[in-house]
Scaffold this motif. Structure first.
Motif, PDB file in Angstrom:
ATOM      1  N   THR A  37       0.674  -1.195   0.048  1.00 22.46           N
ATOM      2  CA  THR A  37       0.144  -0.048   0.009  1.00 22.46           C
ATOM      3  C   THR A  37       0.872   1.173  -0.138  1.00 22.46           C
ATOM      4  O   THR A  37       0.507   2.140  -0.755  1.00 22.46           O
ATOM      5  N   VAL A  86      -7.135   5.346  -7.138  1.00 24.37           N
ATOM      6  CA  VAL A  86      -8.382   4.730  -6.867  1.00 24.37           C
ATOM      7  C   VAL A  86      -7.999   3.379  -6.309  1.00 24.37           C
ATOM      8  O   VAL A  86      -8.664   2.968  -5.270  1.00 24.37           O
ATOM      9  N   VAL A  87      -6.923   2.699  -6.802  1.00 23.97           N
ATOM     10  CA  VAL A  87      -6.562   1.629  -6.070  1.00 23.97           C
ATOM     11  C   VAL A  87      -6.119   1.583  -4.832  1.00 23.97           C
ATOM     12  O   VAL A  87      -6.390   0.830  -3.707  1.00 23.97           O
ATOM     13  N   GLU A  89      -6.825   3.949  -2.590  1.00 19.74           N
ATOM     14  CA  GLU A  89      -7.835   4.019  -1.721  1.00 19.74           C
ATOM     15  C   GLU A  89      -8.914   2.934  -1.158  1.00 19.74           C
ATOM     16  O   GLU A  89      -9.073   2.841  -0.223  1.00 19.74           O
ATOM     17  N   ARG A  90      -8.973   2.216  -2.444  1.00 15.11           N
ATOM     18  CA  ARG A  90      -9.674   0.635  -1.904  1.00 15.11           C
ATOM     19  C   ARG A  90      -8.595   0.080  -0.928  1.00 15.11           C
ATOM     20  O   ARG A  90      -9.418  -0.690  -0.122  1.00 15.11           O
ATOM     21  N   MET A  91      -7.341  -0.050  -1.266  1.00 12.34           N
ATOM     22  CA  MET A  91      -6.520  -0.838  -0.262  1.00 12.34           C
ATOM     23  C   MET A  91      -6.550  -0.490   1.152  1.00 12.34           C
ATOM     24  O   MET A  91      -6.739  -1.090   2.065  1.00 12.34           O
ATOM     25  N   GLU A  93      -9.346   1.469   2.537  1.00 18.68           N
ATOM     26  CA  GLU A  93     -10.414   0.909   3.059  1.00 18.68           C
ATOM     27  C   GLU A  93     -10.322  -0.282   3.658  1.00 18.68           C
ATOM     28  O   GLU A  93     -11.149  -0.702   4.619  1.00 18.68           O
ATOM     29  N   MET A  94      -9.740  -1.170   3.226  1.00 16.28           N
ATOM     30  CA  MET A  94      -9.478  -2.506   4.152  1.00 16.28           C
ATOM     31  C   MET A  94      -8.799  -2.402   5.542  1.00 16.28           C
ATOM     32  O   MET A  94      -9.315  -3.214   6.367  1.00 16.28           O
TER      33      MET A  94
END
Length: 103
Positions: A37, A86-87, A89-91, A93-94
């Motif tokens: 990340t 975007v990726v 941000e999604r990572m 979020e986990m």
């Protein structure tokens, strides 16, 4: 005032590309999964530099083919940078706690 120009021949450009590809592969291959990340965030910065380089190439293009290559370089670099954010941000979020309460 004269400015020095640098001429990059095809052989030198290929050498730089191969050196960068090998170095990137070696560095990324040794990164533990827990650091992916932060590494992704750092790579987004590099993609921004790629966009700046593609803009420079586009602005210095003299033929239609050079302009097309520069345009696609800017387009792909910008898409890569935006997709990286975007990726990332999604990572991230986990790692956030969920709002669901047990009860």
């Amino acid at each position: 005032m004269e400015y020095a120009t640098t001429i990059l021949t095809g052989f030198v450009a290929l050498y730089i590309f191969m050196l960068a590809a090998f170095t990137g592969y070696e560095i990324i291959g040794r990164v533990p999964s827990i650091l992916h990340t932060p590494l992704m965030s750092g790579s987004n910065f590099v993609h921004g530099i790629v966009v700046v380089g593609a803009l420079w190439a586009l602005l210095n293009a003299s033929t239609g083919l050079e302009q097309a290559i520069g345009f696609f370089g800017v387009l792909l670099g910008a898409g890569n940078a935006a997709g990286g954010y975007v990726v990332t941000e999604r990572m991230l979020e986990m790692f956030k706690p969920s709002d669901k309460k047990k009860g």
